[in-house]
Design a protein around this motif. Structure first.
Motif, short mmCIF file in Angstrom:
data_model
loop_
_atom_site.label_atom_id
_atom_site.label_comp_id
_atom_site.label_asym_id
_atom_site.label_seq_id
_atom_site.Cartn_x
_atom_site.Cartn_y
_atom_site.Cartn_z
N GLY A 1 3.91 5.13 -0.88
CA GLY A 1 4.45 4.21 -1.87
C GLY A 1 3.69 2.91 -1.95
N LEU A 2 3.19 2.42 -0.82
CA LEU A 2 2.41 1.19 -0.83
C LEU A 2 1.05 1.39 -1.48
CD1 LEU A 2 3.08 -0.09 2.81
CD2 LEU A 2 4.06 -1.02 0.70
N ALA A 3 0.48 2.59 -1.33
CA ALA A 3 -0.90 2.83 -1.77
C ALA A 3 -1.00 3.27 -3.22
CB ALA A 3 -1.54 3.88 -0.88
N ALA A 4 -0.01 3.99 -3.72
CA ALA A 4 -0.15 4.62 -5.03
C ALA A 4 0.03 3.62 -6.15
CB ALA A 4 0.87 5.75 -5.17
N GLU B 1 -7.40 8.31 1.98
CA GLU B 1 -7.45 7.37 0.86
C GLU B 1 -6.24 6.45 0.87
OE1 GLU B 1 -8.56 5.39 -2.66
OE2 GLU B 1 -9.65 6.51 -1.12
N ILE B 2 -5.07 6.99 1.24
CA ILE B 2 -3.87 6.15 1.36
C ILE B 2 -4.09 5.05 2.38
CG2 ILE B 2 -1.50 6.15 2.24
CD1 ILE B 2 -1.10 8.86 0.89
N ALA B 3 -4.63 5.41 3.55
CA ALA B 3 -4.88 4.41 4.59
C ALA B 3 -5.88 3.36 4.11
CB ALA B 3 -5.38 5.09 5.86
N ARG B 4 -6.93 3.81 3.44
CA ARG B 4 -7.94 2.86 2.95
C ARG B 4 -7.33 1.87 1.96
NH1 ARG B 4 -11.19 1.61 -1.07
NH2 ARG B 4 -10.16 3.11 -2.45
N ARG B 5 -6.53 2.36 1.04
CA ARG B 5 -5.92 1.47 0.04
C ARG B 5 -4.95 0.48 0.67
NH1 ARG B 5 -4.12 5.11 -5.19
NH2 ARG B 5 -6.08 6.25 -5.50
N VAL B 6 -4.14 0.98 1.58
CA VAL B 6 -3.13 0.10 2.19
C VAL B 6 -3.80 -1.04 2.96
CG1 VAL B 6 -1.34 0.00 3.96
CG2 VAL B 6 -1.31 1.83 2.27
N LEU B 7 -4.88 -0.72 3.67
CA LEU B 7 -5.55 -1.74 4.46
C LEU B 7 -6.28 -2.77 3.59
CD1 LEU B 7 -6.89 0.51 7.34
CD2 LEU B 7 -5.18 -1.30 7.54
N LEU B 8 -6.48 -2.46 2.33
CA LEU B 8 -7.09 -3.43 1.41
C LEU B 8 -6.08 -4.44 0.88
CD1 LEU B 8 -9.50 -1.14 -0.68
CD2 LEU B 8 -10.14 -2.87 1.02
N LEU B 9 -4.78 -4.15 1.03
CA LEU B 9 -3.75 -5.04 0.49
C LEU B 9 -3.55 -6.23 1.41
CD1 LEU B 9 -1.10 -2.32 -0.49
CD2 LEU B 9 -2.77 -3.44 -1.99
N ASP B 10 -3.40 -7.42 0.82
CA ASP B 10 -3.10 -8.59 1.64
C ASP B 10 -1.60 -8.66 1.89
OD1 ASP B 10 -1.97 -9.53 -0.74
OD2 ASP B 10 -3.56 -10.98 -1.13
N ASP B 11 -1.19 -9.60 2.74
CA ASP B 11 0.22 -9.67 3.15
C ASP B 11 1.16 -9.89 1.98
OD1 ASP B 11 -0.72 -9.23 5.65
OD2 ASP B 11 -0.23 -11.22 6.46
N PRO B 12 0.89 -10.83 1.05
CA PRO B 12 1.82 -11.01 -0.08
C PRO B 12 1.99 -9.74 -0.92
CG PRO B 12 0.38 -12.92 0.12
CD PRO B 12 -0.15 -11.88 1.05
N GLU B 13 0.88 -9.01 -1.13
CA GLU B 13 0.98 -7.80 -1.94
C GLU B 13 1.74 -6.71 -1.19
OE1 GLU B 13 0.65 -5.29 -5.17
OE2 GLU B 13 0.34 -7.45 -4.99
N LEU B 14 1.55 -6.60 0.12
CA LEU B 14 2.30 -5.63 0.91
C LEU B 14 3.80 -5.91 0.80
CD1 LEU B 14 0.14 -5.36 4.16
CD2 LEU B 14 0.68 -3.47 2.60
N ARG B 15 4.18 -7.17 0.93
CA ARG B 15 5.60 -7.53 0.84
C ARG B 15 6.14 -7.27 -0.56
NH1 ARG B 15 4.01 -12.18 4.32
NH2 ARG B 15 4.98 -11.85 6.37
N ALA B 16 5.34 -7.56 -1.58
CA ALA B 16 5.80 -7.34 -2.96
C ALA B 16 6.05 -5.86 -3.22
CB ALA B 16 4.77 -7.89 -3.95
N ARG B 17 5.16 -5.01 -2.73
CA ARG B 17 5.34 -3.57 -2.94
C ARG B 17 6.50 -3.03 -2.12
NH1 ARG B 17 -0.50 -0.65 -4.12
NH2 ARG B 17 -1.31 -2.28 -5.50
N ALA B 18 6.70 -3.56 -0.92
CA ALA B 18 7.85 -3.13 -0.11
C ALA B 18 9.15 -3.51 -0.80
CB ALA B 18 7.77 -3.79 1.27
N ARG B 19 9.18 -4.71 -1.37
CA ARG B 19 10.40 -5.14 -2.06
C ARG B 19 10.66 -4.28 -3.29
NH1 ARG B 19 14.04 -8.25 -4.54
NH2 ARG B 19 14.92 -9.68 -3.03
N ALA B 20 9.61 -3.95 -4.03
CA ALA B 20 9.78 -3.11 -5.23
C ALA B 20 10.36 -1.75 -4.86
CB ALA B 20 8.44 -2.95 -5.94
N ARG B 21 9.90 -1.19 -3.74
CA ARG B 21 10.42 0.11 -3.33
C ARG B 21 11.88 0.01 -2.90
NH1 ARG B 21 11.22 5.20 -4.15
NH2 ARG B 21 11.39 6.47 -2.25
N LEU B 22 12.25 -1.08 -2.20
CA LEU B 22 13.65 -1.27 -1.80
C LEU B 22 14.54 -1.46 -3.03
CD1 LEU B 22 13.18 -3.58 1.30
CD2 LEU B 22 14.13 -1.27 1.31
N VAL B 23 14.02 -2.10 -4.05
CA VAL B 23 14.78 -2.23 -5.30
C VAL B 23 14.96 -0.85 -5.93
CG1 VAL B 23 14.71 -3.14 -7.66
CG2 VAL B 23 14.11 -4.62 -5.74
#
Length: 556
Positions: free
Chosen positions: A507-510, A522-544
């Motif tokens: 969910g974070l990578a797609a 590829e999922i791991a590569r994409r996730v590791l490219l995300l910075d902290d604010p973007e990781l939190r934003a995507r986590a919040r979107a999934r929880l919503v």
């Protein structure tokens, strides 16, 4: 032959009882529920007959550890096996701890202390060795040294500055009392204060040892010790087949037997819900035990009754960060869990918001410390999980992270784990409050069922996904969540936690428009490219999307 086997089983049980008082792994203590009472579980199938010899050289570390645990009741063979193991793996902390137990049984306290300390030097997270060192030092009237060792290896005040800790003052009082006795060994009042401080921090055995040295009886200390012992004996007599009503009768009888009839009634307060029936902290007996440094946990679950009274290391009040009522997070001193079973007792949460964490499970494993030390020394990361760990180390110590002492590395990683896992369990509590009572929230529970694919494993993975997303969203170090998620996804196999980790990472990578599955690399590569604010934003979107959080425009 049958009588011989029975005699051997009895003898082994007696040895286990004696050994458990000095902190053997939890596989040898109250099997299945982590109870604080040193009661032996059923002996292994191999008890009473010779275990076949095991080739040490080609065996895995996990197999060797399990072997040492299986031999715990057979001290001569335990010593032989431990020495063989150490010839091939001198770094295996549990083998040094086994030699400490053998020396202790022979009355060689200094040798036991030395072996247990070697175990701690190799694995600061080995709780059974830590408690063995602590109790040996107290038995020798070296309380200040015991407290200092415990503070270094088990808990430091800076671990969770974000949460107020009700027990911080008790730990400070314990350190002060131990220092006073070290300076004024002949002061009876100082010794009384140290015994009371031991008990207030949940050091039951140590308090009893210190009380035995007093010339006169401290009546309040005696009353508290009597109560704790009576309750623990009562809990030891209970099994999963018993119900909550019978447990309450047993506890009431224990309170009367301890001379505290006022704690036997009114009935213990409980709160019901999907996670089972949980004892609330407001009941008189619970409050009295908490004053003695012991937490009473009592639940009816689908697997039967859970009853235990662990000693408390810290008691944090964690505000649920989504506007719900405060959540209680109890961090308790565990029973020196067998490494292969550490995760089994990691967290327990209930609808009342009580979360119990086992500090033995939270302390960094030797392999994590070794990997972090190698990365700090300049070794290039070899996997996606190691890249996430390097990112975490850079956040903790600055780039490039060099010259970090092992003790500081251990303390920082422990602080990170405590923050991350506590928030994971808070996430479960926040999610659960939306779902119980089930009759009041039928549509939410239907959504949960369909999100889990109408299977028990799928629903469990969905619940773990929510908790992981919550910890990622609210945690101080998102890289800590990535390290855990990437490791679980790669090595967790078909477990519920591994399924949840893969779902979170996907969910974070797609990208929203992608429908085709993406390869794990590829999922791991994409996730590791995300910075902290973007990781939190995507986590919040999934929880919503899962209905756990409201969209930000509607958030209070």
């Amino acid at each position: 032959m049958q009588r011989l086997r029975q005699a051997r089983a009895v003898a082994a049980g007696m040895a286990l009882r004696a050994a458990c008082a000095f902190g053997l792994p939890a596989a040898l203590v109250a099997a299945g529920c982590g109870a604080a009472v040193p009661v032996p579980p059923p002996l292994p199938a191999s008890a009473g007959r010779a275990l076949p010899e095991m080739a040490v050289g080609g065996a895995s570390i996990e197999a060797l550890q399990s072997r040492l645990v299986a031999l715990a009741a057979d001290r001569p063979r335990l010593e032989h096996q431990a020495r063989l193991v150490l010839q091939h793996h001198p770094e295996l902390a549990l083998a040094h701890h086994a030699l400490a137990l053998v020396a202790l049984e022979r009355g060689e306290h200094e040798r036991a202390l030395a072996s247990a300390r070697r175990a701690l030097g190799l694995d600061p997270g080995l709780g059974c060795a830590l408690r063995l060192v602590r109790r040996l030092l107290v038995a020798e009237d070296r309380g200040a040294e015991a407290v200092a060792t415990w503070q270094r290896g088990l808990f430091a005040p800076e671990l969770a500055p974000r949460w107020p800790d009700r027990f911080a003052a008790r730990r400070q009082a314990l350190a002060a009392a131990a220092t006073t006795v070290a300076r004024r060994a002949d002061d009876p009042e100082a010794r009384h204060a140290l015994a009371r401080a031991y008990l207030a921090c949940g050091w039951i055995e140590e308090a009893a040892l210190q009380a035995a040295r007093l010339d006169r009886i401290d009546r309040e200390l005696e009353r508290q010790l009597r109560l704790v012992r009576a309750v623990r004996r009562g809990l030891a007599a209970l099994g999963p087949q018993h119900g909550l009503e019978e447990a309450q009768r047993v506890l009431a009888a224990a309170a009367v037997h301890a001379g505290r009839p006022e704690l036997a009634g009114p009935p213990l307060a409980t709160s019901g819900g999907e996670a089972g029936t949980l004892l609330t902290p407001g009941a008189p007996l619970v409050a009295a035990l908490l004053e003695a440094g012991v937490l009473l946990e009592l639940r009816e679950t689908s697997r039967g009754l859970l009853a235990r009274a662990p000693s408390v290391v810290a008691l944090f009040e964690v505000p649920a960060l989504t506007g719900t009522a405060p959540v209680l997070c109890y961090v308790v001193e565990g029973q020196g869990l067998e490494p292969a079973r550490r995760q089994a007792l990691l967290g327990r949460s209930g609808p009342a918001g009580a979360v119990v964490l086992d500090l033995d499970a939270l302390r960094p494993a030797p392999r994590d410390l070794a990997c972090a030390a190698a990365l700090l020394a300049g070794q290039a990361p070899r996997s996606a999980a190691e890249r996430a760990l390097l990112r975490l180390l850079e956040r903790l110590f600055g780039p490039p992270p060099v010259g970090v002492p092992r003790e500081r590395l251990f303390a920082e990683l422990l602080a990170v784990r405590l923050d991350y896992v506590a928030l994971h369990e808070v996430g479960h509590a926040v999610d659960l409050r939306r779902l119980v009572p089930r009759a009041a929230h039928p549509w939410r529970n239907l959504e949960r069922l369909f999100a889990g694919g109408l299977s028990a494993a799928g629903i469990g993975a969905r619940d773990e996904e929510v908790a992981e997303l919550f910890a990622l969203l609210q945690g101080r170090w998102p890289a800590a969540a990535l390290y855990s998620l990437l490791g679980a996804a790669a090595h967790g196999g078909p477990s519920v936690h591994a399924r949840a980790a893969r779902a979170v990472l996907a969910g974070l990578a797609a990208a929203p428009e992608e429908a085709a599955p993406v390869r794990a690399e590829e999922i791991a590569r994409r996730v590791l490219l995300l910075d902290d604010p973007e990781l939190r934003a995507r986590a919040r979107a999934r929880l919503v999307a899962l209905g756990v959080l409201e969209p930000e425009s509607r958030a209070p």
